[in-house]
Design a protein around this motif. Structure first.
Motif, mmCIF file in Angstrom:
data_model
loop_
_atom_site.group_PDB
_atom_site.id
_atom_site.type_symbol
_atom_site.label_atom_id
_atom_site.label_comp_id
_atom_site.label_asym_id
_atom_site.label_seq_id
_atom_site.Cartn_x
_atom_site.Cartn_y
_atom_site.Cartn_z
ATOM 1 N N ALA A 71 0.833 -1.190 0.000
ATOM 2 C CA ALA A 71 0.000 0.000 0.000
ATOM 3 C C ALA A 71 0.871 1.244 0.000
ATOM 4 C CB ALA A 71 -0.921 -0.006 1.221
ATOM 5 N N VAL A 72 0.297 2.328 -0.471
ATOM 6 C CA VAL A 72 1.041 3.573 -0.541
ATOM 7 C C VAL A 72 1.239 4.116 0.864
ATOM 8 C CG1 VAL A 72 1.048 5.898 -1.488
ATOM 9 C CG2 VAL A 72 0.073 4.019 -2.812
ATOM 10 N N ALA A 73 2.457 4.475 1.192
ATOM 11 C CA ALA A 73 2.775 5.042 2.504
ATOM 12 C C ALA A 73 3.852 6.086 2.322
ATOM 13 C CB ALA A 73 3.248 3.958 3.467
ATOM 14 N N SER A 74 3.730 7.163 3.056
ATOM 15 C CA SER A 74 4.710 8.238 2.965
ATOM 16 C C SER A 74 6.005 7.816 3.655
ATOM 17 C CB SER A 74 4.159 9.502 3.621
ATOM 18 O OG SER A 74 3.904 9.268 4.998
ATOM 19 N N PRO A 75 7.144 8.354 3.222
ATOM 20 C CA PRO A 75 8.414 7.999 3.869
ATOM 21 C C PRO A 75 8.451 8.359 5.348
ATOM 22 C CG PRO A 75 8.803 9.063 1.752
ATOM 23 C CD PRO A 75 7.336 9.223 2.055
ATOM 24 N N ASP A 76 7.661 9.368 5.759
ATOM 25 C CA ASP A 76 7.656 9.766 7.162
ATOM 26 C C ASP A 76 6.922 8.761 8.048
ATOM 27 O OD1 ASP A 76 8.326 11.845 9.139
ATOM 28 O OD2 ASP A 76 6.147 12.026 9.333
ATOM 29 N N GLY A 93 11.503 0.752 6.532
ATOM 30 C CA GLY A 93 11.909 0.840 7.928
ATOM 31 C C GLY A 93 10.839 0.273 8.835
ATOM 32 N N LEU A 94 10.986 0.519 10.115
ATOM 33 C CA LEU A 94 9.979 0.093 11.074
ATOM 34 C C LEU A 94 8.794 1.056 11.024
ATOM 35 C CD1 LEU A 94 12.049 -0.901 14.245
ATOM 36 C CD2 LEU A 94 10.860 -2.421 12.673
ATOM 37 N N PRO A 95 7.575 0.560 10.902
ATOM 38 C CA PRO A 95 6.427 1.476 10.874
ATOM 39 C C PRO A 95 6.258 2.179 12.214
ATOM 40 C CG PRO A 95 5.712 -0.817 10.985
ATOM 41 C CD PRO A 95 7.184 -0.850 10.770
ATOM 42 N N LYS A 96 6.038 3.486 12.145
ATOM 43 C CA LYS A 96 5.900 4.274 13.373
ATOM 44 C C LYS A 96 4.557 4.008 14.062
ATOM 45 C CE LYS A 96 8.849 8.126 11.910
ATOM 46 N NZ LYS A 96 8.902 9.584 11.645
ATOM 47 N N ALA A 97 3.494 3.987 13.306
ATOM 48 C CA ALA A 97 2.165 3.806 13.883
ATOM 49 C C ALA A 97 1.750 2.350 13.735
ATOM 50 C CB ALA A 97 1.165 4.731 13.199
ATOM 51 N N ALA A 206 -5.398 -10.040 21.150
ATOM 52 C CA ALA A 206 -4.740 -9.030 21.984
ATOM 53 C C ALA A 206 -3.758 -8.198 21.175
ATOM 54 C CB ALA A 206 -4.033 -9.705 23.153
ATOM 55 N N THR A 207 -2.997 -8.828 20.284
ATOM 56 C CA THR A 207 -2.050 -8.063 19.471
ATOM 57 C C THR A 207 -2.763 -7.196 18.439
ATOM 58 O OG1 THR A 207 -1.811 -9.990 18.005
ATOM 59 C CG2 THR A 207 -0.202 -9.727 19.796
ATOM 60 N N ARG A 208 -3.933 -7.634 17.998
ATOM 61 C CA ARG A 208 -4.710 -6.789 17.091
ATOM 62 C C ARG A 208 -5.165 -5.513 17.791
ATOM 63 N NH1 ARG A 208 -8.538 -11.338 14.102
ATOM 64 N NH2 ARG A 208 -7.026 -11.961 12.496
ATOM 65 N N ARG A 209 -5.566 -5.635 19.044
ATOM 66 C CA ARG A 209 -5.975 -4.441 19.784
ATOM 67 C C ARG A 209 -4.799 -3.489 19.964
ATOM 68 N NH1 ARG A 209 -9.031 -8.126 23.181
ATOM 69 N NH2 ARG A 209 -7.348 -7.972 24.734
ATOM 70 N N LEU A 210 -3.615 -4.033 20.297
ATOM 71 C CA LEU A 210 -2.438 -3.171 20.442
ATOM 72 C C LEU A 210 -2.083 -2.503 19.116
ATOM 73 C CD1 LEU A 210 -0.159 -5.415 22.705
ATOM 74 C CD2 LEU A 210 -1.303 -3.305 23.358
ATOM 75 N N HIS A 211 -2.160 -3.253 18.034
ATOM 76 C CA HIS A 211 -1.834 -2.685 16.727
ATOM 77 C C HIS A 211 -2.829 -1.599 16.334
ATOM 78 C CE1 HIS A 211 -0.168 -2.425 12.746
ATOM 79 N NE2 HIS A 211 -1.279 -2.851 12.170
ATOM 80 N N ALA A 212 -4.110 -1.810 16.622
ATOM 81 C CA ALA A 212 -5.123 -0.805 16.287
ATOM 82 C C ALA A 212 -4.945 0.460 17.120
ATOM 83 C CB ALA A 212 -6.523 -1.388 16.497
ATOM 84 N N ARG A 213 -4.599 0.296 18.397
ATOM 85 C CA ARG A 213 -4.361 1.480 19.241
ATOM 86 C C ARG A 213 -3.137 2.259 18.749
ATOM 87 N NH1 ARG A 213 -7.075 0.705 24.224
ATOM 88 N NH2 ARG A 213 -9.069 -0.255 23.687
ATOM 89 N N ALA A 214 -2.097 1.541 18.340
ATOM 90 C CA ALA A 214 -0.899 2.215 17.837
ATOM 91 C C ALA A 214 -1.186 2.967 16.546
ATOM 92 C CB ALA A 214 0.219 1.197 17.617
ATOM 93 N N GLN A 215 -2.001 2.393 15.680
ATOM 94 C CA GLN A 215 -2.358 3.073 14.435
ATOM 95 C C GLN A 215 -3.189 4.320 14.705
ATOM 96 O OE1 GLN A 215 -4.200 -0.236 12.274
ATOM 97 N NE2 GLN A 215 -2.487 -0.222 10.830
ATOM 98 N N ALA A 216 -4.099 4.229 15.656
ATOM 99 C CA ALA A 216 -4.958 5.377 15.952
ATOM 100 C C ALA A 216 -4.176 6.527 16.567
ATOM 101 C CB ALA A 216 -6.100 4.948 16.886
ATOM 102 N N ALA A 217 -3.199 6.213 17.434
ATOM 103 C CA ALA A 217 -2.420 7.259 18.091
ATOM 104 C C ALA A 217 -1.219 7.713 17.264
ATOM 105 C CB ALA A 217 -1.933 6.768 19.457
ATOM 106 N N GLY A 218 -0.843 6.934 16.261
ATOM 107 C CA GLY A 218 0.326 7.297 15.463
ATOM 108 C C GLY A 218 1.626 7.145 16.205
ATOM 109 N N ARG A 219 1.701 6.198 17.144
ATOM 110 C CA ARG A 219 2.889 5.958 17.958
ATOM 111 C C ARG A 219 3.300 4.500 17.842
ATOM 112 N NH1 ARG A 219 2.446 10.689 17.964
ATOM 113 N NH2 ARG A 219 2.586 12.149 19.710
#
Length: 353
Positions: A71-76, A93-97, A206-219
């Protein structure tokens, strides 16, 4: 037939939605008059790593290129490690969110995994200055692996003690709850969850919930797994980290023999967005707070024996048997056979009874 057609359309719609979430939705690119493919209006052409094929099909008078890739993703959107080969293999690299898993195969690798996580935290804090990192774990894991040393945080990683917060939970269920609540907050630069083994509570849900929270917060959320099996998780990236032999310390006159250089890590890509395997040997530069890739083979530093230097002499100085001191030892009449008195005791026949 009508019901089967409706069911088939439903399945196709679900597959399309899953492919969109996973970033594997096909992208249609048209060739302009000049012959070079360009994106359809409203679409963004994404870059793909080498090895992902393109398929050209006839679509009316023009040629349409169908690409299946990322999928398209910005370098940032990625945390760059500074190692070009590793970042390319990870798709940027490692995804930030996102949730990223750092796996240690054995419990004795806990220090190595923690050091690698602190190196990533140092890179994150360079971009998120003023925000702390929250490290969550159970009492069992902190009792087994210990806590990072405050003086070492500043000396090796440039992390101030107040920038690293710890949360010790009595049970894994409490640690997961703290991690989920912390992952949704933007007050932290990153969240680190450290667990031991392969607990039943840390399942795919449980890991899906953590991944979804990280995506929502961008962290980013880093999941440190000590001595656990490689089980299915929602983390798009899994890195298997182990200790690498340290190279000799470099001086102006050359490598200093017998010295121990910078911390080194062996990083294997167990899972990534590109599905490209790879193994890398990374060194952490405590002065510049950056990674450097080591390509040459290093030899592990062996401590000097307590009794001094290696007692082994040079080749040819030690003989297997001493030379014959006197010709009287072996009688010329008997040849090479020793007399009965000279025959060793262990060569005598064993008495019966």
């Amino acid at each position: 037939m009508a019901m089967s057609a409706v069911a088939r359309d439903t399945v196709f719609a679900l597959r399309r939605q899953i492919a969109k979430i996973e970033g594997t939705l096909p992208e249609r690119l048209e060739a302009p008059a000049g012959g070079t493919p360009s994106a359809i209006p409203g679409k963004v052409r994404s870059g793909f790593p080498s090895g992902i094929a393109e398929k050209q099909i006839a679509d009316g008078p023009d040629v349409t290129i169908v690409r299946r890739g990322l999928a398209v993703a910005s370098p940032d959107a990625f945390l760059h490690t500074g190692i070009e080969r590793l970042d390319t293999a990870l798709g940027g690299g490692l995804p930030k969110a996102a949730l990223s898993e750092i796996h240690g195969l054995e419990t004795r690798d806990a220090g190595t995994v923690a050091g690698f996580a602190l190196s990533l935290a140092s890179l994150i804090l360079k971009q998120k200055q003023g925000l702390p990192v929250l490290w969550i774990g159970t009492a069992e894991i902190f009792r087994e692996a210990g806590f990072p040393y405050a003086s070492g945080l500043h000396a090796l990683f440039g992390i101030e003690p107040e920038q690293l917060l710890f949360s010790e939970a009595p049970k894994l269920l409490d640690a997961l709850w703290i991690a989920e609540e912390a992952a949704r907050m933007t007050a932290f630069a990153a969240v680190i969850l450290e667990i031991r083994g392969s607990p039943r509570l840390l399942d795919l849900t449980a890991t899906r919930r953590l991944h979804a929270r990280a995506q929502a917060a961008g962290r980013p959320v880093l999941l440190l797994r000590q001595a656990g099996e490689a089980e299915p998780t929602a983390a798009p990236v899994r890195l298997i980290v182990s200790a690498a032999p340290a190279a000799s310390r470099k001086t102006l006159a050359g490598p200093l023999a017998g010295s121990i250089g910078r911390p080194a890590f062996t990083v294997d890509i167990g899972k990534s967005r590109t599905a490209l395997p790879g193994q890398f040997t990374l060194e952490w530069n405590p002065d510049e707070h950056a990674f450097a890739e080591r390509t040459e083979n290093s030899v592990a530093v062996v401590p000097v024996p307590l009794r001094g230097a290696d007692p082994a002499a040079a080749s040819g100085a030690v003989l297997a048997f001493p030379p014959v001191a006197s010709p009287a030892v072996i009688s010329p009449t008997t040849g090479d056979q020793p007399s009965r008195q000279q025959r060793p005791a262990h060569r005598s026949p064993r008495r019966a009874g």
